[in-house]
Design a protein around this motif. Sequence first.
Motif, PDB file in Angstrom:
ATOM      1  N   ALA A  91     -29.974  11.533   3.877  1.00 12.59           N
ATOM      2  CA  ALA A  91     -30.898  11.437   5.011  1.00 12.59           C
ATOM      3  C   ALA A  91     -32.331  11.619   4.504  1.00 12.59           C
ATOM      4  O   ALA A  91     -32.594  12.518   3.703  1.00 12.59           O
ATOM      5  CB  ALA A  91     -30.571  12.497   6.041  1.00 12.59           C
ATOM      6  N   PRO A  92     -33.252  10.783   4.960  1.00 13.75           N
ATOM      7  CA  PRO A  92     -34.648  10.946   4.529  1.00 13.75           C
ATOM      8  C   PRO A  92     -35.249  12.221   5.111  1.00 13.75           C
ATOM      9  O   PRO A  92     -34.811  12.708   6.154  1.00 13.75           O
ATOM     10  CB  PRO A  92     -35.341   9.705   5.104  1.00 13.75           C
ATOM     11  N   PRO A  93     -36.259  12.773   4.434  1.00 22.90           N
ATOM     12  CA  PRO A  93     -36.894  13.996   4.948  1.00 22.90           C
ATOM     13  C   PRO A  93     -37.425  13.800   6.365  1.00 22.90           C
ATOM     14  O   PRO A  93     -38.013  12.776   6.679  1.00 22.90           O
ATOM     15  CB  PRO A  93     -38.042  14.236   3.969  1.00 22.90           C
ATOM     16  N   ASP A  94     -37.180  14.782   7.195  1.00 21.58           N
ATOM     17  CA  ASP A  94     -37.657  14.764   8.576  1.00 21.58           C
ATOM     18  C   ASP A  94     -38.946  15.578   8.640  1.00 21.58           C
ATOM     19  O   ASP A  94     -39.011  16.678   8.081  1.00 21.58           O
ATOM     20  CB  ASP A  94     -36.595  15.375   9.494  1.00 21.58           C
ATOM     21  N   ASN A 136     -25.597  25.729   6.014  1.00 18.48           N
ATOM     22  CA  ASN A 136     -25.608  24.263   5.871  1.00 18.48           C
ATOM     23  C   ASN A 136     -27.038  23.790   5.690  1.00 18.48           C
ATOM     24  O   ASN A 136     -27.915  24.137   6.500  1.00 18.48           O
ATOM     25  CB  ASN A 136     -25.035  23.584   7.112  1.00 18.48           C
ATOM     26  N   LEU A 137     -27.279  22.981   4.659  1.00 16.56           N
ATOM     27  CA  LEU A 137     -28.614  22.496   4.327  1.00 16.56           C
ATOM     28  C   LEU A 137     -28.564  20.985   4.136  1.00 16.56           C
ATOM     29  O   LEU A 137     -27.905  20.489   3.233  1.00 16.56           O
ATOM     30  CB  LEU A 137     -29.107  23.163   3.039  1.00 16.56           C
ATOM     31  N   SER A 138     -29.267  20.258   4.986  1.00 20.85           N
ATOM     32  CA  SER A 138     -29.307  18.800   4.921  1.00 20.85           C
ATOM     33  C   SER A 138     -30.491  18.345   4.073  1.00 20.85           C
ATOM     34  O   SER A 138     -31.571  18.935   4.144  1.00 20.85           O
ATOM     35  CB  SER A 138     -29.468  18.233   6.336  1.00 20.85           C
ATOM     36  N   PRO A 139     -30.336  17.279   3.296  1.00 20.91           N
ATOM     37  CA  PRO A 139     -31.478  16.731   2.561  1.00 20.91           C
ATOM     38  C   PRO A 139     -32.650  16.354   3.472  1.00 20.91           C
ATOM     39  O   PRO A 139     -33.781  16.269   3.011  1.00 20.91           O
ATOM     40  CB  PRO A 139     -30.909  15.494   1.860  1.00 20.91           C
ATOM     41  N   ALA A 140     -32.400  16.159   4.750  1.00 15.13           N
ATOM     42  CA  ALA A 140     -33.477  15.850   5.702  1.00 15.13           C
ATOM     43  C   ALA A 140     -34.310  17.086   6.033  1.00 15.13           C
ATOM     44  O   ALA A 140     -35.371  16.980   6.644  1.00 15.13           O
ATOM     45  CB  ALA A 140     -32.904  15.256   6.979  1.00 15.13           C
ATOM     46  N   PHE A 191     -36.536  25.244   2.977  1.00 12.35           N
ATOM     47  CA  PHE A 191     -36.080  25.045   1.603  1.00 12.35           C
ATOM     48  C   PHE A 191     -36.741  23.787   1.071  1.00 12.35           C
ATOM     49  O   PHE A 191     -37.269  22.977   1.834  1.00 12.35           O
ATOM     50  CB  PHE A 191     -34.556  24.974   1.517  1.00 12.35           C
ATOM     51  N   ASP A 192     -36.754  23.653  -0.235  1.00 10.12           N
ATOM     52  CA  ASP A 192     -37.420  22.527  -0.891  1.00 10.12           C
ATOM     53  C   ASP A 192     -36.407  21.497  -1.345  1.00 10.12           C
ATOM     54  O   ASP A 192     -35.333  21.839  -1.849  1.00 10.12           O
ATOM     55  CB  ASP A 192     -38.210  23.006  -2.116  1.00 10.12           C
ATOM     56  N   ILE A 193     -36.785  20.225  -1.183  1.00  8.85           N
ATOM     57  CA  ILE A 193     -35.971  19.097  -1.642  1.00  8.85           C
ATOM     58  C   ILE A 193     -36.854  18.217  -2.525  1.00  8.85           C
ATOM     59  O   ILE A 193     -37.957  17.858  -2.119  1.00  8.85           O
ATOM     60  CB  ILE A 193     -35.481  18.230  -0.465  1.00  8.85           C
ATOM     61  N   LYS A 194     -36.335  17.866  -3.691  1.00 10.83           N
ATOM     62  CA  LYS A 194     -37.021  16.915  -4.571  1.00 10.83           C
ATOM     63  C   LYS A 194     -36.029  15.809  -4.899  1.00 10.83           C
ATOM     64  O   LYS A 194     -34.966  16.077  -5.460  1.00 10.83           O
ATOM     65  CB  LYS A 194     -37.498  17.599  -5.845  1.00 10.83           C
TER      66      LYS A 194
END
Length: 184
Positions: A47-50, A81-85, A111-114
Amino acid sequence: MTNFFLIPFPDNLPFPTLEIKGKIERINQQLLVIFELTGEIEKIAIAPPDNYPSRKNELWQETCFEFFLGLKESPCYWEFNLSPAGHWNIYFFEDYRQNMIEESAFQELPFDIKIQSNSLILSLTLDLEAIINSKQELEVGITTVIKKVIKNKINRADSITYWALEHRAREADFHQRKSFIISL
């Protein structure tokens, strides 16, 4: 710091070539969790970042990074639960899949997503003080749900795989307390 490596549930193969590893560390009441997904991530539904991440239910229906914190010598535990979005949720259970409620001690979970061409890194620092005291020992399970990009409706049944530190049941079941094998 404890390194971890996740394995897919055996019935889920074949699937894109992936590796899911990471690190977890507890220093006093601060918990650091880092997931690193590498490989053919272009074949993964991410899922793209929201711009407005929020608490949401059923994130495990899509690609989702998860971990479970159980109190040593107690049946209760939390599911994160942590979604990439950027969406998230935390559930509290009194016992194995019993009396699930949303954990109200947290109103946000940043949280951070790269994401790069062949990797996704998710990192979270969490203050545990809201749910446990510093003397309580934790048993940790680390898991991930990976959803494959679906190109046609025929392959829909094989679109999800379940990854964990180890699998202790005949079916993929992240709630199996025997699979909470990291002690912090």
